[in-house]
Each structure stands twice: as C-alpha cells, then as structure tokens.
Design an enzyme around this catalytic site. Structure first.
Site, PDB file in Angstrom:
ATOM      1  N   GLU A  34      26.557 -60.433 -37.756  1.00 25.27           N
ATOM      2  CA  GLU A  34      25.302 -59.838 -37.301  1.00 25.27           C
ATOM      3  C   GLU A  34      24.224 -60.923 -37.258  1.00 25.27           C
ATOM      4  O   GLU A  34      23.964 -61.595 -38.263  1.00 25.27           O
ATOM      5  CB  GLU A  34      24.881 -58.708 -38.235  1.00 25.27           C
ATOM      6  CG  GLU A  34      23.466 -58.183 -38.054  1.00 25.27           C
ATOM      7  CD  GLU A  34      23.150 -57.740 -36.641  1.00 25.27           C
ATOM      8  OE1 GLU A  34      22.121 -58.202 -36.097  1.00 25.27           O
ATOM      9  OE2 GLU A  34      23.924 -56.939 -36.087  1.00 25.27           O
ATOM     10  N   ARG A 108      17.747 -42.987 -37.210  1.00 27.12           N
ATOM     11  CA  ARG A 108      18.737 -44.040 -36.936  1.00 27.12           C
ATOM     12  C   ARG A 108      18.941 -44.922 -38.170  1.00 27.12           C
ATOM     13  O   ARG A 108      20.064 -45.316 -38.488  1.00 27.12           O
ATOM     14  CB  ARG A 108      18.272 -44.896 -35.750  1.00 27.12           C
ATOM     15  CG  ARG A 108      19.220 -46.018 -35.378  1.00 27.12           C
ATOM     16  CD  ARG A 108      18.660 -46.841 -34.236  1.00 27.12           C
ATOM     17  NE  ARG A 108      18.632 -46.089 -32.996  1.00 27.12           N
ATOM     18  CZ  ARG A 108      19.617 -46.080 -32.105  1.00 27.12           C
ATOM     19  NH1 ARG A 108      20.708 -46.782 -32.320  1.00 27.12           N
ATOM     20  NH2 ARG A 108      19.506 -45.365 -30.997  1.00 27.12           N
ATOM     21  N   TYR A 220      12.044 -33.513 -32.526  1.00 25.81           N
ATOM     22  CA  TYR A 220      12.928 -32.887 -33.513  1.00 25.81           C
ATOM     23  C   TYR A 220      12.695 -33.492 -34.900  1.00 25.81           C
ATOM     24  O   TYR A 220      12.192 -34.616 -35.026  1.00 25.81           O
ATOM     25  CB  TYR A 220      14.404 -32.994 -33.127  1.00 25.81           C
ATOM     26  CG  TYR A 220      14.902 -34.386 -32.800  1.00 25.81           C
ATOM     27  CD1 TYR A 220      15.362 -35.248 -33.792  1.00 25.81           C
ATOM     28  CD2 TYR A 220      14.942 -34.829 -31.487  1.00 25.81           C
ATOM     29  CE1 TYR A 220      15.845 -36.504 -33.475  1.00 25.81           C
ATOM     30  CE2 TYR A 220      15.429 -36.089 -31.163  1.00 25.81           C
ATOM     31  CZ  TYR A 220      15.879 -36.919 -32.171  1.00 25.81           C
ATOM     32  OH  TYR A 220      16.347 -38.170 -31.853  1.00 25.81           O
ATOM     33  N   ASP A 299      26.751 -49.743 -26.323  1.00 22.87           N
ATOM     34  CA  ASP A 299      25.832 -50.206 -25.288  1.00 22.87           C
ATOM     35  C   ASP A 299      26.278 -51.508 -24.644  1.00 22.87           C
ATOM     36  O   ASP A 299      25.961 -51.757 -23.476  1.00 22.87           O
ATOM     37  CB  ASP A 299      24.432 -50.396 -25.876  1.00 22.87           C
ATOM     38  CG  ASP A 299      23.683 -49.082 -26.076  1.00 22.87           C
ATOM     39  OD1 ASP A 299      24.193 -48.041 -25.630  1.00 22.87           O
ATOM     40  OD2 ASP A 299      22.584 -49.106 -26.663  1.00 22.87           O
TER      41      ASP A 299
END
Length: 404
Positions: A34, A108, A220, A299
């Site tokens: 990462e 998230r 939401y 993605d």
C-alpha cells in the site's frame, strides 16, 4: 511459504483487503503493498447490499462490523419537487430474509478498519504501508514485483500480482497503457453531519434517494446512527483527480436553491458544514482485467459511476471469485504450476466481465433517470408509482441474489 504460494496485492482498500482475506482462506500467503503511509479515511458512506455482505460474513467479519453497520429499514425515493416520498422500497429484515444476507450502510472507514483488523489477525497476510509498486515482470516461475519503501528498492517473487489500487491504478497503467477512465461530466459532493443536528423530528432509519432536475441527493445514517452521510451529484466540468478536494458549502447550497428543490432537501444540504468533492470518472464498459500473471479488481478493473450503489460490492465480489479461481488450481493439495496462473486469471475475467458490464450500464442509466426534468421527470415519477415497490425491488434481485 514459497513464492509458488505467495500472492502480491497492490492496494489496501476495500477490494484489496477483501481479496487478501479470501486468498488467505484458500491457503495462500499474501503480501499487501500500500503506497499510503497510513490508512486514513477515503470517502464517507457505503451501501453494502446482500451480494457483497454475504462475502464479508463468510470471511468472518460479521462481529467486527455489527457495532458499526446499520440495516436500513427502506429506501425512500423522494421527489425534489414536492418534498414527499414517491414510494418506499422495504429493506431491513425483509430484504435480509429474501436475499439470505443483510443490506448494510456504514462508514467506509469502519469497513476498511474491520478488514484491516481481520487481516492483521491473519498470520498469512503481511501488510506493508508506504510501499509503492514500481514495476513487475512475468516469467515461467510466476512474477517478480519491484517496489520501493522509504527509499529502498525491493523485489518480491510471487505466483501472481493483483492490482487493487483504484481508478488511477498504477498496475493497470503498465498492464494496459491505453486503458484509462473517462470523465463523466458529473461531480459528487459528500459530507457528514451529526444526526442530532438534522431538522428531522424522527431519526433517519433508512436511505433517502432524492431525484431532482439535473441533480440527485442520497442520504443515510452511518457510524451506528451517530452520523448521517450525504452525497450530492451535480454536473460540472471540474476534473481534478482524488477523493477529498474541499468544497465551499455555499456553492452546493446555491445549486439546490437555484434549481427549486423542496425546502426539506435544502435543509439537509444546509446542515453540512464541511464538504468534500470528487470528479466522477469511470472505466469503459467491460473493464480491463488480466494479462499473464497479473489481474485487476475493483475500480482498477471497472471503476463505475456510483448510481447503482455497487462500486464496493463489485470489488468484494471480484475478490471472492478471484480467490476461488486461483484456489481451485493452486490451493492446498494441487500441483500449483505457475504456468497455469494465466488460465486461472482468465477464468476469473470471464466469470466477471458480463455481470460487471451490466452493473456499469445500470449505474449510467440510473444517473440519467435521476436527473430528468420537466414532463419527463413527471412521467418517471408516475411510472415508478405505477410499478410499485415490490416490482421495483424485484428488478434488483439479479444483483442482490448473486452467490459465488
């Protein structure tokens, strides 16, 4: 464990961490590279429909997510013109019973934190932060991945490299140099607000989808109901890369006021003090998938518009299918011949391409429908009411009922 049982994953987002857990469950060693030095919040709220939540549950994440995830009671489709609900699509226990898995909304960052905690508790997974993939070369023994961390160059031998590094994927840029996302002409504004600060008398227990002229708004609860997530989609020619460019509150507020949105919707937008915005880019329908011992997911492979609430879900599905395809031919008790890796990755691409293409088209079509104006908008509203909640929910069953 030897390189013949090692998989390198580029990217520690939702897709990359889910794939790492799925690979480890199949008996592989996983090294996650990462580029970020720390895993900070990227984005805000997520909707995780049953097709994805059942994968997360199967990977043992239910207990980690339960304190933070919310099972919304319904999706209320709202009219920006009248401020009233056109219809209510039931979720909650009814949706979970029908699909055999929950429909969740959550932050998230909460999902990524749960995935990271699960990965760090899994001995077969090694997470290397601040580590950038620089290049890779396939060969008869698998693949050599070159990377740099804190200025030091390193090479890792592996069975396969998985690019889960997002819409601006560095892995994809080497694998398919001519394949790139295109700008949609839309930008998303996102913000969160303390639930207690909203003008509504009753706590928000479901998802609200507001449809209006040239724009739409999704609202939401997240973070166990403490916060409310808002995403406003509007046309614009601003095209900066990234997820977290600051946005001026008065700009988005004036957009909704000028378009004549109902007071209830404008009050929601005005409740947010701090906005972030991102330009919406998408990959061409069908995506970009695999070559040699390298494959893409999420993605990086098929970044899509968010108007079907399936971006994260498709990445989670990808991870499960990819782990199964590699596990079937390279799992414990198999010969694990590196020369068969490209065929395994091709099976993954074949299993995913048609479904993902269909979701990409649905998301693009939804965006057009949400933004209709005038007589077309009125016809849309009447057609949705005529169809009714049950038939509209039935049209989603091909998404929600998916199982690996």
């Amino acid at each position: 464990m030897t390189a013949a049982r090692t998989i390198v994953v580029a990217g520690a987002g939702i897709g990359g961490l889910t794939a790492s857990l799925a690979f480890a469950a199949k008996g592989f060693r996983v090294i996650v590279l990462e580029k970020a030095e720390r895993l900070a919040e990227a984005g805000a709220g997520l909707q995780i429909s049953p097709n994805a939540s059942r994968v997360l549950v199967d990977l043992g994440l239910a207990d980690r997510l339960a304190p933070r995830a919310i099972a919304p009671d319904a999706v209320s489709v709202m009219s920006a013109r009248t401020g009233r609900a056109l219809l209510r699509l039931p979720l909650g226990e009814q949706a979970a019973a029908r699909a055999g898995a929950p429909y969740w909304v959550l932050h998230r960052a909460d999902l990524q934190a749960a995935l990271r905690a699960q990965a760090e508790a899994t001995p077969a997974i090694e997470l290397r932060l601040g580590c950038v993939v620089e290049d890779y070369v396939s060969h008869t023994h698998g693949i050599t991945v070159g990377h740099r961390r804190h200025g030091a160059r390193g090479d890792t031998q592996a069975l396969a490299l998985i690019g889960a590094d997002g819409i601006w994927s560095a892995v994809r840029s080497q694998l398919f140099p001519s394949s790139a996302p295109h700008f949609s002409g839309l930008i998303a504004w996102r913000g969160t607000v303390d639930a207690a600060a909203l003008p509504q008398r009753e706590p928000l227990r479901g998802v609200q989808l507001w449809m209006g002229p040239g724009a739409h708004l999704v609202v939401y609860p997240i973070s166990g109901g403490r916060l409310v997530n808002l995403v406003a989609i509007v046309p614009d020619d601003w095209q900066r890369e990234g997820w977290s460019a600051p946005g001026e509150p008065h700009e988005i507020q004036s957009r909704f006021a000028a378009a004549g949105w109902a007071p209830a919707a404008r009050l929601l937008v005005e409740a947010v003090d701090s906005w972030k915005r991102w330009a919406l880019f998408a990959m061409p329908d069908g995506g970009a998938w695999t070559a040699g011992a390298t494959a893409l997911l999420g993605d990086a492979a098929h970044g899509m518009l968010p108007f079907a609430a399936q971006g994260a879900a498709m990445a989670i599905e990808d991870a499960a299918v990819l782990a199964q395809c590699l596990g079937d031919s390279h799992g414990p008790g198999t010969s694990g011949d590196p020369l068969s890796v490209p065929a395994s990755l091709q099976r993954y691409a074949q299993a995913r391409r048609a479904r993902v293409s269909r979701v990409q088209r649905l998301a693009r079509q939804n965006g057009k429908i949400y933004h209709l104006t005038g007589a077309m908008a009125l016809a849309r509203d009447l057609a949705m009411q005529a169809l009714g909640a049950e038939r509209l929910m039935g049209r989603q069953s091909w998404i929600y009922d998916w199982r690996i």
